[in-house]
Design a protein around this motif. Structure first.
Motif, PDB file in Angstrom:
ATOM      1  N   GLY A  40      36.381  30.639  48.537  1.00 60.17           N
ATOM      2  CA  GLY A  40      36.572  32.049  48.840  1.00 60.17           C
ATOM      3  C   GLY A  40      36.145  32.932  47.678  1.00 60.17           C
ATOM      4  N   LYS A  41      36.337  34.216  47.879  1.00 64.66           N
ATOM      5  CA  LYS A  41      35.956  35.206  46.869  1.00 64.66           C
ATOM      6  C   LYS A  41      37.145  35.520  45.958  1.00 64.66           C
ATOM      7  CE  LYS A  41      34.194  39.929  46.363  1.00 64.66           C
ATOM      8  NZ  LYS A  41      33.751  41.146  47.090  1.00 64.66           N
ATOM      9  N   VAL A  42      36.914  35.424  44.662  1.00 66.05           N
ATOM     10  CA  VAL A  42      37.949  35.773  43.686  1.00 66.05           C
ATOM     11  C   VAL A  42      37.944  37.297  43.544  1.00 66.05           C
ATOM     12  CG1 VAL A  42      38.689  35.549  41.286  1.00 66.05           C
ATOM     13  CG2 VAL A  42      37.665  33.587  42.464  1.00 66.05           C
ATOM     14  N   TRP A  43      39.089  37.921  43.856  1.00 63.79           N
ATOM     15  CA  TRP A  43      39.068  39.390  43.902  1.00 63.79           C
ATOM     16  C   TRP A  43      40.145  40.065  43.055  1.00 63.79           C
ATOM     17  CZ3 TRP A  43      43.042  42.396  46.255  1.00 63.79           C
ATOM     18  CH2 TRP A  43      44.045  41.644  46.866  1.00 63.79           C
ATOM     19  N   PHE A  44      41.177  39.319  42.642  1.00 65.70           N
ATOM     20  CA  PHE A  44      42.257  39.982  41.896  1.00 65.70           C
ATOM     21  C   PHE A  44      42.877  39.009  40.902  1.00 65.70           C
ATOM     22  CE2 PHE A  44      46.337  41.995  41.132  1.00 65.70           C
ATOM     23  CZ  PHE A  44      46.021  43.352  41.151  1.00 65.70           C
ATOM     24  N   VAL A  45      43.136  39.528  39.693  1.00 66.06           N
ATOM     25  CA  VAL A  45      43.801  38.743  38.642  1.00 66.06           C
ATOM     26  C   VAL A  45      45.275  39.133  38.626  1.00 66.06           C
ATOM     27  CG1 VAL A  45      43.854  38.144  36.193  1.00 66.06           C
ATOM     28  CG2 VAL A  45      41.681  38.701  37.281  1.00 66.06           C
ATOM     29  N   THR A  46      46.147  38.168  38.847  1.00 61.24           N
ATOM     30  CA  THR A  46      47.584  38.458  38.891  1.00 61.24           C
ATOM     31  C   THR A  46      48.266  38.276  37.540  1.00 61.24           C
ATOM     32  OG1 THR A  46      48.139  36.182  39.529  1.00 61.24           O
ATOM     33  CG2 THR A  46      47.688  37.746  41.313  1.00 61.24           C
ATOM     34  N   SER A  47      47.592  37.599  36.613  1.00 62.38           N
ATOM     35  CA  SER A  47      48.192  37.383  35.291  1.00 62.38           C
ATOM     36  C   SER A  47      48.326  38.705  34.555  1.00 62.38           C
ATOM     37  CB  SER A  47      47.325  36.415  34.475  1.00 62.38           C
ATOM     38  OG  SER A  47      47.203  35.175  35.130  1.00 62.38           O
ATOM     39  N   LEU A  48      49.511  38.927  33.979  1.00 56.57           N
ATOM     40  CA  LEU A  48      49.735  40.159  33.227  1.00 56.57           C
ATOM     41  C   LEU A  48      48.912  40.143  31.943  1.00 56.57           C
ATOM     42  CD1 LEU A  48      53.594  40.558  33.662  1.00 56.57           C
ATOM     43  CD2 LEU A  48      51.769  41.663  34.970  1.00 56.57           C
ATOM     44  N   GLY A  49      48.379  41.278  31.600  1.00 55.68           N
ATOM     45  CA  GLY A  49      47.548  41.373  30.403  1.00 55.68           C
ATOM     46  C   GLY A  49      46.346  42.262  30.650  1.00 55.68           C
ATOM     47  N   SER A  50      45.368  42.172  29.764  1.00 55.35           N
ATOM     48  CA  SER A  50      44.189  43.037  29.848  1.00 55.35           C
ATOM     49  C   SER A  50      43.335  42.751  31.086  1.00 55.35           C
ATOM     50  CB  SER A  50      43.336  42.875  28.590  1.00 55.35           C
ATOM     51  OG  SER A  50      42.934  41.527  28.434  1.00 55.35           O
ATOM     52  N   ASP A  63      44.049  32.308  33.474  1.00 58.95           N
ATOM     53  CA  ASP A  63      44.274  33.443  34.369  1.00 58.95           C
ATOM     54  C   ASP A  63      44.483  32.949  35.799  1.00 58.95           C
ATOM     55  OD1 ASP A  63      44.183  35.460  32.534  1.00 58.95           O
ATOM     56  OD2 ASP A  63      42.105  36.042  32.920  1.00 58.95           O
ATOM     57  N   VAL A  64      45.487  33.506  36.455  1.00 55.19           N
ATOM     58  CA  VAL A  64      45.744  33.169  37.856  1.00 55.19           C
ATOM     59  C   VAL A  64      45.121  34.260  38.721  1.00 55.19           C
ATOM     60  CG1 VAL A  64      47.492  32.779  39.625  1.00 55.19           C
ATOM     61  CG2 VAL A  64      47.865  31.948  37.293  1.00 55.19           C
ATOM     62  N   VAL A  65      44.275  33.831  39.649  1.00 52.72           N
ATOM     63  CA  VAL A  65      43.551  34.802  40.459  1.00 52.72           C
ATOM     64  C   VAL A  65      43.884  34.622  41.941  1.00 52.72           C
ATOM     65  CG1 VAL A  65      41.660  34.933  38.808  1.00 52.72           C
ATOM     66  CG2 VAL A  65      41.537  33.270  40.680  1.00 52.72           C
ATOM     67  N   MET A  66      43.663  35.674  42.707  1.00 49.74           N
ATOM     68  CA  MET A  66      43.829  35.630  44.159  1.00 49.74           C
ATOM     69  C   MET A  66      42.461  35.410  44.789  1.00 49.74           C
ATOM     70  SD  MET A  66      47.082  36.232  44.341  1.00 49.74           S
ATOM     71  CE  MET A  66      47.688  36.962  45.832  1.00 49.74           C
TER      72      MET A  66
END
Length: 222
Positions: free
Chosen positions: A205-215, A92-95
């Protein structure tokens, strides 16, 4: 004599005619539309120059804002492994928000990206904060105890079998955090001596959003 006076009179009349003609020519020249056109053209050029400068400033402003947003809120990190399942999956790629902790302190339940022991050559670890600076943490009977009290709020790891270094009471120092993966059975985290407590300066930093498409796409749950 009369002829002389007549000639003088004719000369005076001729001079008056020339003077009147010059005055008319001057008035006509002053009223030429070319002067007004040049003034209007100069005003139009100034107006166009101002519009161009304003347009350039707007573009520069947008670029600066975009750079700041990307740099502080949009840094992309790839999650390696399944230690954060079900919140995050392998790949998963996260912001990562790098700015938030400049204004506030990390909280229990926050998912953070860090490099263990500040090792710049290591890949980013992504775990959830369980213990905060100054707290005494212990893992007993599958539960997380903080300051001798079982805590479940914002702690997603349950029925923990491997207590690691937290089998005995462990007091966190100033600027130290205890992190555990949600999938504790398959997670290398603060329970392991080679990782241990995570220092504030090691947190990217804080992981706040998942950019990978999917569930998993969307905001990371705290």
């Amino acid at each position: 004599m009369a002829d002389l006076n007549f000639r003088k009179k004719r000369k005076r009349q001729a001079k008056r005619k020339q003077s009147v003609k010059k005055e008319r020519d001057l008035k006509f020249a002053a009223r030429k539309p070319g002067l007004k056109f040049q003034q209007e053209k100069s005003h139009s050029e100034t107006k166009n120059t101002g519009a161009i400068v304003n347009w350039i400033l707007q573009i520069v402003t947008v670029c600066v804002v975009a750079f700041v947003l990307v740099w502080f809120f949009g840094q992309r990190v790839s999650n390696a492994g399944d230690s954060m399942k079900p919140a995050l999956k392998n790949g998963d790629v996260v912001m990562v928000n790098r700015l938030v902790y400049n204004a506030s302190r990390p909280k229990r339940g926050d998912v953070v990206a860090f490099k263990p022991n500040g090792n710049e050559n290591a890949h980013y670890f992504i775990k959830r904060i369980v213990g905060l600076p100054g707290e005494t943490i212990q893992i007993q009977d599958g539960l997380v105890y903080i300051n001798n009290k079982a805590v479940k709020e914002h702690i997603h790891a349950k029925n923990i079998k491997d207590s690691g270094v937290a089998a005995e009471p462990l007091t966190l120092g100033d600027g130290e955090y205890f992190v555990i993966g949600d999938n504790h059975a398959g997670s290398d985290d603060s329970r392991m001596a080679d990782i241990g407590n995570v220092k504030r300066r090691e947190i990217y930093g804080k992981v706040w959003f998942v950019t990978s498409l999917g569930s998993d796409f969307g905001f990371v749950k705290r």
